[in-house]
Design an enzyme around this catalytic site. Sequence first.
Site, PDB file in Angstrom:
ATOM      1  CG  ASP A  31      66.122  89.377 -47.434  1.00 16.50           C
ATOM      2  OD1 ASP A  31      65.264  90.035 -48.009  1.00 16.50           O
ATOM      3  OD2 ASP A  31      67.393  89.484 -48.257  1.00 16.50           O
ATOM      4  N   GLY A  36      65.692  93.914 -51.319  1.00 13.86           N
ATOM      5  CA  GLY A  36      65.108  92.415 -51.390  1.00 13.86           C
ATOM      6  C   GLY A  36      64.351  92.172 -52.466  1.00 13.86           C
ATOM      7  CG  ASP A  55      62.634  91.510 -39.096  1.00 17.57           C
ATOM      8  OD1 ASP A  55      63.781  91.839 -38.606  1.00 17.57           O
ATOM      9  OD2 ASP A  55      61.633  92.290 -38.866  1.00 17.57           O
ATOM     10  CB  VAL A  56      68.056  88.725 -39.256  1.00 20.70           C
ATOM     11  CG1 VAL A  56      68.979  87.692 -40.441  1.00 20.70           C
ATOM     12  CG2 VAL A  56      68.630  89.982 -40.039  1.00 20.70           C
ATOM     13  CG  LEU A  60      67.327  82.117 -38.054  1.00 19.23           C
ATOM     14  CD1 LEU A  60      66.113  82.038 -38.927  1.00 19.23           C
ATOM     15  CD2 LEU A  60      68.357  82.700 -39.217  1.00 19.23           C
ATOM     16  CE1 TYR A 144      73.271 100.935 -44.444  1.00 20.64           C
ATOM     17  CE2 TYR A 144      75.053 102.749 -45.242  1.00 20.64           C
ATOM     18  CZ  TYR A 144      74.164 101.770 -44.820  1.00 20.64           C
ATOM     19  OH  TYR A 144      74.973 100.762 -45.719  1.00 20.64           O
ATOM     20  CB  THR A 174      79.500  97.893 -54.078  1.00 20.45           C
ATOM     21  OG1 THR A 174      80.856  98.219 -53.519  1.00 20.45           O
ATOM     22  CG2 THR A 174      79.473  96.931 -55.765  1.00 20.45           C
TER      23      THR A 174
HETATM   24  P1  NAD Z   1      70.010  95.911 -50.592  1.00 22.42           P
HETATM   25  O1  NAD Z   1      69.000  96.620 -49.978  1.00 22.42           O
HETATM   26  O2  NAD Z   1      70.082  94.983 -51.939  1.00 22.42           O
HETATM   27  O3  NAD Z   1      70.019  94.353 -50.213  1.00 22.42           O
HETATM   28  C1  NAD Z   1      69.834  93.964 -48.746  1.00 22.42           C
HETATM   29  C2  NAD Z   1      69.340  93.066 -47.888  1.00 22.42           C
HETATM   30  O4  NAD Z   1      68.761  93.015 -46.630  1.00 22.42           O
HETATM   31  C3  NAD Z   1      67.808  92.809 -48.502  1.00 22.42           C
HETATM   32  O5  NAD Z   1      67.665  91.650 -49.949  1.00 22.42           O
HETATM   33  C4  NAD Z   1      66.483  92.951 -47.256  1.00 22.42           C
HETATM   34  O6  NAD Z   1      65.338  92.160 -47.736  1.00 22.42           O
HETATM   35  C5  NAD Z   1      67.099  92.627 -46.553  1.00 22.42           C
HETATM   36  N1  NAD Z   1      66.995  92.953 -44.924  1.00 22.42           N
HETATM   37  C6  NAD Z   1      66.747  93.789 -44.502  1.00 22.42           C
HETATM   38  N2  NAD Z   1      66.259  94.331 -43.158  1.00 22.42           N
HETATM   39  C7  NAD Z   1      66.630  93.207 -43.069  1.00 22.42           C
HETATM   40  C8  NAD Z   1      66.021  92.088 -42.090  1.00 22.42           C
HETATM   41  N3  NAD Z   1      65.521  93.000 -40.610  1.00 22.42           N
HETATM   42  N4  NAD Z   1      65.439  90.510 -41.766  1.00 22.42           N
HETATM   43  C9  NAD Z   1      66.775  90.350 -42.885  1.00 22.42           C
HETATM   44  N5  NAD Z   1      66.632  90.630 -43.962  1.00 22.42           N
HETATM   45  C10 NAD Z   1      66.877  91.823 -44.170  1.00 22.42           C
HETATM   46  O7  NAD Z   1      71.089  96.462 -50.040  1.00 22.42           O
HETATM   47  P2  NAD Z   1      72.800  95.886 -50.817  1.00 22.42           P
HETATM   48  O8  NAD Z   1      73.776  96.726 -51.458  1.00 22.42           O
HETATM   49  O9  NAD Z   1      73.108  94.989 -51.250  1.00 22.42           O
HETATM   50  O10 NAD Z   1      73.067  95.813 -49.072  1.00 22.42           O
HETATM   51  C11 NAD Z   1      73.188  94.685 -48.417  1.00 22.42           C
HETATM   52  C12 NAD Z   1      74.803  95.041 -47.432  1.00 22.42           C
HETATM   53  O11 NAD Z   1      75.902  95.543 -47.687  1.00 22.42           O
HETATM   54  C13 NAD Z   1      74.197  95.728 -46.781  1.00 22.42           C
HETATM   55  O12 NAD Z   1      74.405  95.745 -45.252  1.00 22.42           O
HETATM   56  C14 NAD Z   1      75.183  97.321 -46.630  1.00 22.42           C
HETATM   57  O13 NAD Z   1      74.416  98.572 -45.537  1.00 22.42           O
HETATM   58  C15 NAD Z   1      76.233  96.913 -47.421  1.00 22.42           C
HETATM   59  N6  NAD Z   1      76.618  98.221 -47.946  1.00 22.42           N
HETATM   60  C16 NAD Z   1      76.481  98.095 -49.557  1.00 22.42           C
HETATM   61  C17 NAD Z   1      77.151  98.775 -50.021  1.00 22.42           C
HETATM   62  C18 NAD Z   1      76.621  98.832 -51.773  1.00 22.42           C
HETATM   63  O14 NAD Z   1      76.982 100.239 -51.699  1.00 22.42           O
HETATM   64  N7  NAD Z   1      76.107  98.415 -52.487  1.00 22.42           N
HETATM   65  C19 NAD Z   1      77.710  99.387 -49.596  1.00 22.42           C
HETATM   66  C20 NAD Z   1      78.066  99.152 -47.904  1.00 22.42           C
HETATM   67  C21 NAD Z   1      77.931  99.002 -47.688  1.00 22.42           C
END
Ligand code: NAD
Length: 308
Positions: A31, A36, A55-56, A60, A144, A174
């Site tokens: 991460d 996050g 950063d992915v 990596l 997005y 979610t």
């Molecule tokens: P979140 O923002 O809490 O988590 C995303 C995480 O990815 C964070 O910890 C962030 O620091 C990390 N991140 C972002 N860019 C990065 C990068 N370049 N390299 C490494 N880490 C990186 O969001 P979430 O709600 O936990 O969502 C997680 C995944 O689920 C996402 O891919 C999102 O698109 C997908 N999603 C979530 C929902 C929802 O309702 N929560 C709905 C549809 C899809």
Amino acid sequence: MISLVTGGAGFLGSHLCELLLRGGHTVLCVDNFSTGSNQNIRGIGSEAFRAINHDVSEPLAIEGDIDYIFHLASPASPVDYMELPIQTLRVGAMGTYNMLELAKEKRAKFLLASTSEVYGDPQVSPQPETYWGNVNPVGPRSVYDEAKRYAEAITMAYHRYHGLDTRIARIFNTYGPRMRLNDGRVVPNFISQALNGEPLTVYGDGSQTRSFCYVDDLVNGLYRLMMSDYCEPVNIGNPEEHTILEFAQIVMRITGKNVGLVFTDLPVDDPKQRRPDITRAREVLGWEPVIQLEDGLRRTVEYFRHIA
Ligand code: NAD
Ligand code: UDP
């Protein structure tokens, strides 16, 4: 079993890491902590857990075996991805490419966390996986939506052309503990506003719908999908649909705060309706959500009471 979870310090990722650890996996959380937080993984005391700050969107290198890659890294809230538009496109495109390459190198199974946003503002409801969607390719949400559509396309290309064992989860809204209080999504907004005695901010007239899935149900669905042998996209979400106005009433009832509503403009391209058709998840994975909205919201309100 060794699992790598990108975005593992995020809301969904941190719950998934815990589920995997409970299931006996060794977990590498990758991460960059952009949306996050260390707080989300601070409580994980396990020696089978390691967090890597990376950063992915950059390649990596990892030594040793990896069996499963869960690729969740991406800003996810509309406020976040509109503040981080280029990073969102980069992680959907280059981040997904890098993680697919890693999966190919390690012969790992790969799961993409995609989204209901691939359906855009849907003209079909509920949305089955066979629906191709109605996405504005140049609107503010496109950073997005199109990143995730590209991510799905490249995932299928690695499956078809490299024989990679891939999964695509289309995740619907979610909620639950560890959402950021200020991430701008409707659940933390409404709960924090109610707890602070402020009116709930309804965008538009509140007639738009969403279907809310509790995080424990969701990560169970992701795990089942990874362990299945099904390579086509699968909707993972709760099919119980509510208007945002109904949802506001539920939050006021559960928090016991009758704070009232204020109405503001509807954001551009805000989808009018969203409800998953989960027939495929039921049939292929034997999965469906079990946690009722009011129960999940009570747990979430408890969490926000503690951190607020
Ligand atoms: P979140 O923002 O809490 O988590 C995303 C995480 O990815 C964070 O910890 C962030 O620091 C990390 N991140 C972002 N860019 C990065 C990068 N370049 N390299 C490494 N880490 C990186 O969001 P979430 O709600 O936990 O969502 C997680 C995944 O689920 C996402 O891919 C999102 O698109 C997908 N999603 C979530 C929902 C929802 O309702 N929560 C709905 C549809 C899809
Ligand atoms: N929304 C709202 N008030 C808020 C935040 C969001 O009315 O304070 C609405 C938003 O316009 C959308 C729905 O709630 O119709 C869900 O928004 P969210 O940002 O949680 O996620 P989305 O489903 O749009 O990705």
